[in-house]
Design an enzyme around this catalytic site. Structure first.
Site, short mmCIF file in Angstrom:
data_model
loop_
_atom_site.label_atom_id
_atom_site.label_comp_id
_atom_site.label_asym_id
_atom_site.label_seq_id
_atom_site.Cartn_x
_atom_site.Cartn_y
_atom_site.Cartn_z
N ARG A 222 0.86 -1.17 0.00
CA ARG A 222 0.00 0.00 0.00
C ARG A 222 0.90 1.23 0.00
O ARG A 222 2.00 1.20 0.56
CB ARG A 222 -0.89 0.04 1.25
CG ARG A 222 -2.05 -0.95 1.23
CD ARG A 222 -3.13 -0.54 0.22
NE ARG A 222 -4.28 -1.43 0.23
CZ ARG A 222 -4.44 -2.48 -0.58
NH1 ARG A 222 -3.52 -2.76 -1.50
NH2 ARG A 222 -5.53 -3.22 -0.51
N GLU B 210 -4.09 7.56 -3.99
CA GLU B 210 -4.52 7.10 -5.32
C GLU B 210 -5.86 7.72 -5.68
O GLU B 210 -6.72 7.87 -4.80
CB GLU B 210 -4.63 5.57 -5.31
CG GLU B 210 -3.29 4.91 -5.09
CD GLU B 210 -3.39 3.38 -4.94
OE1 GLU B 210 -4.47 2.82 -5.17
OE2 GLU B 210 -2.38 2.79 -4.58
N HIS C 118 -1.87 0.63 -9.65
CA HIS C 118 -2.45 -0.35 -8.72
C HIS C 118 -3.16 -1.49 -9.46
O HIS C 118 -4.38 -1.64 -9.38
CB HIS C 118 -3.43 0.34 -7.75
CG HIS C 118 -3.70 -0.48 -6.53
ND1 HIS C 118 -4.10 0.08 -5.33
CD2 HIS C 118 -3.64 -1.83 -6.30
CE1 HIS C 118 -4.27 -0.88 -4.43
NE2 HIS C 118 -4.01 -2.06 -5.01
P1 NDP Z 1 -0.97 -11.80 4.68
O1 NDP Z 1 -1.85 -11.41 5.81
O2 NDP Z 1 -0.96 -13.22 4.21
O3 NDP Z 1 0.56 -11.43 5.05
C1 NDP Z 1 0.93 -10.20 5.58
C2 NDP Z 1 2.36 -10.28 6.09
O4 NDP Z 1 2.73 -8.99 6.57
C3 NDP Z 1 2.56 -11.28 7.21
O5 NDP Z 1 3.66 -12.10 6.92
C4 NDP Z 1 2.83 -10.42 8.45
O6 NDP Z 1 3.80 -11.05 9.26
C5 NDP Z 1 3.37 -9.12 7.85
N1 NDP Z 1 3.02 -7.97 8.68
C6 NDP Z 1 1.79 -7.59 9.08
N2 NDP Z 1 1.87 -6.50 9.87
C7 NDP Z 1 3.18 -6.20 9.96
C8 NDP Z 1 3.91 -5.19 10.66
N3 NDP Z 1 3.29 -4.27 11.41
N4 NDP Z 1 5.26 -5.18 10.53
C9 NDP Z 1 5.90 -6.11 9.80
N5 NDP Z 1 5.26 -7.09 9.12
C10 NDP Z 1 3.92 -7.13 9.21
O7 NDP Z 1 -1.32 -10.81 3.50
P2 NDP Z 1 -1.16 -11.01 1.93
O8 NDP Z 1 0.19 -11.55 1.64
O9 NDP Z 1 -2.33 -11.73 1.39
O10 NDP Z 1 -1.27 -9.48 1.43
C11 NDP Z 1 -0.39 -8.49 1.92
C12 NDP Z 1 -0.84 -7.11 1.47
O11 NDP Z 1 -0.55 -6.92 0.10
C13 NDP Z 1 -2.35 -6.82 1.56
O12 NDP Z 1 -2.73 -6.48 2.88
C14 NDP Z 1 -2.52 -5.69 0.59
O13 NDP Z 1 -2.40 -4.44 1.23
C15 NDP Z 1 -1.37 -5.87 -0.40
N6 NDP Z 1 -1.85 -6.25 -1.74
C16 NDP Z 1 -1.63 -5.42 -2.80
C17 NDP Z 1 -2.08 -5.76 -4.06
C18 NDP Z 1 -1.85 -4.86 -5.25
O14 NDP Z 1 -2.69 -4.83 -6.14
N7 NDP Z 1 -0.75 -4.15 -5.32
C19 NDP Z 1 -2.83 -6.99 -4.32
C20 NDP Z 1 -2.97 -7.81 -3.13
C21 NDP Z 1 -2.50 -7.44 -1.90
P3 NDP Z 1 3.73 -10.93 10.87
O15 NDP Z 1 2.33 -11.23 11.27
O16 NDP Z 1 4.75 -11.93 11.35
O17 NDP Z 1 4.14 -9.53 11.16
#
Ligand code: NDP
Length: 318
Positions: free
Chosen positions: A233, A262, A280
């Site tokens: 994001r 955006e 995006h």
């Molecule tokens: P998941 O929930 O599967 O994974 C998110 C990861 O981020 C986890 O490994 C988590 O690890 C880590 N994380 C969460 N919070 C934090 C934090 N505060 N600090 C460090 N690491 C953090 O999500 P997805 O992989 O399915 O998707 C990730 C993101 O990608 C979505 O939320 C979305 O915003 C974005 N996205 C963008 C798209 C685009 O079109 N460009 C399309 C799809 C998704 P841990 O819990 O160990 O911290």
């Protein structure tokens, strides 16, 4: 069977809308002559919302106008467009569309990474502008020998890592917790990850905790050969620090699919010659958008058939 009233806030994949039309009384908010008047006259009967990032934030202002609301089904895995914490306090379930887009977004991220490092969009512009006859396109940086850090090794991050293994590059990651089942090195902070790498891919949720998690210090640690790719994001990176880092050579290049405001893109990025900018589109194939739309519809149908959403977000797993 009664047809629950569902509010669709912005256009969604047509197949999903068609399925919802069959099962529900579906109200398309953007088609109303006066959306405000519509909410006043119909707000009391709305029991579900189908929404996406195309609409503004779904938060308490809207919840307060929809007293019968039970579920918000959001299109996309990131749900920073919905205030899920407030929804939880009101007993409203929020769902997203995890899993069905992981492989698509991972494919796309590899494409953006290579486009950024090998300067493919710049090379194409060079050809189209008729500059090739005057000499070859300048040599580009390379993916060879790179150390790639994944910021957020979740569903999509792991799909990216699987692909990167085939490119024979070193892989490391940062998340809040070390994952025991993962062999890649874990770094306890984003700065530590950036310092250990020269390529950083952000793919974590956008929320208050991750706002500007990629700041000037992280970009400095990434270094002058550093490539930053953001498919998470726009809010996860300090936009001003990024524009400066690109301008003054603190990092080498950036590939960006997401932006803080955006569809507005900061002028400093628009004029940057070492940034690849995309609108995006990480999940935006016909195939994957259809799958995401189907999951939005499936969540609403499951909820109104048996009271169990299929993919509720963490805050609303009642
Ligand atoms: P998941 O929930 O599967 O994974 C998110 C990861 O981020 C986890 O490994 C988590 O690890 C880590 N994380 C969460 N919070 C934090 C934090 N505060 N600090 C460090 N690491 C953090 O999500 P997805 O992989 O399915 O998707 C990730 C993101 O990608 C979505 O939320 C979305 O915003 C974005 N996205 C963008 C798209 C685009 O079109 N460009 C399309 C799809 C998704 P841990 O819990 O160990 O911290």
């Amino acid at each position: 069977m009664t047809r629950p009233d569902i509010l669709m806030t912005a256009p969604m994949h047509p197949a999903a809308a068609a399925r919802l039309d069959q099962r529900f009384a579906l109200h398309r908010l953007w088609e109303q002559d006066d959306p405000e008047a519509f909410l006043r006259s119909h707000g009391a009967v709305i029991r579900g919302i189908a929404t996406s990032t195309l609409y503004g934030r779904v938060d308490d202002t809207l919840f307060a106008r929809l007293p019968a609301l039970e579920i918000v089904a959001s299109f996309g895995v990131g749900y920073d467009n919905v205030d899920a914490e407030v929804a939880a306090t009101r007993g409203i379930v929020v769902t997203n569309t995890p899993g069905v887009l992981d492989e698509e977004v991972a494919d796309f991220t590899i494409g953006l990474l290579l486009a950024t490092i090998r300067r493919l969009p710049q090379a194409e512009r060079f050809l189209r502008e008729g500059r090739w006859p005057h000499g070859p396109f300048p040599l580009s940086p390379t993916l060879r020998g790179r150390r790639v850090g994944i910021l957020g090794l979740g569903g999509i991050g792991k799909a990216i890592a699987r692909r990167l293994e085939g490119f024979d590059v070193a892989i490391a990651y940062h998340g809040r917790t070390r994952q025991e089942a993962v062999a890649y090195p874990w770094h306890p902070t984003p700065v530590a990850l950036a310092a250990a790498c020269d390529t950083l891919i952000a793919i974590l949720p956008g929320n208050a905790a991750t706002r500007h998690i990629v700041d000037a210090a992280v970009l400095k640690a990434l270094g002058p050969n550093g490539v930053f790719v953001n498919v998470a994001r726009g809010s996860v990176v300090d936009g001003e620090a990024l524009a400066s880092a690109l301008e003054d050579g603190t990092i080498l290049a950036a590939g960006l699919d997401v932006f803080e405001d955006e569809p507005n893109v900061p002028p400093a990025l628009l004029t940057s010659r070492n940034a690849v900018l995309l609108p995006h589109i990480g999940s935006a194939s016909e195939y994957t958008r259809a799958a995401m739309g189907a999951l939005v519809a499936d969540n609403l149908m499951a909820w109104f058939e048996n009271g169990h959403a299929l993919t509720p977000v963490a805050e609303t797993r009642f």
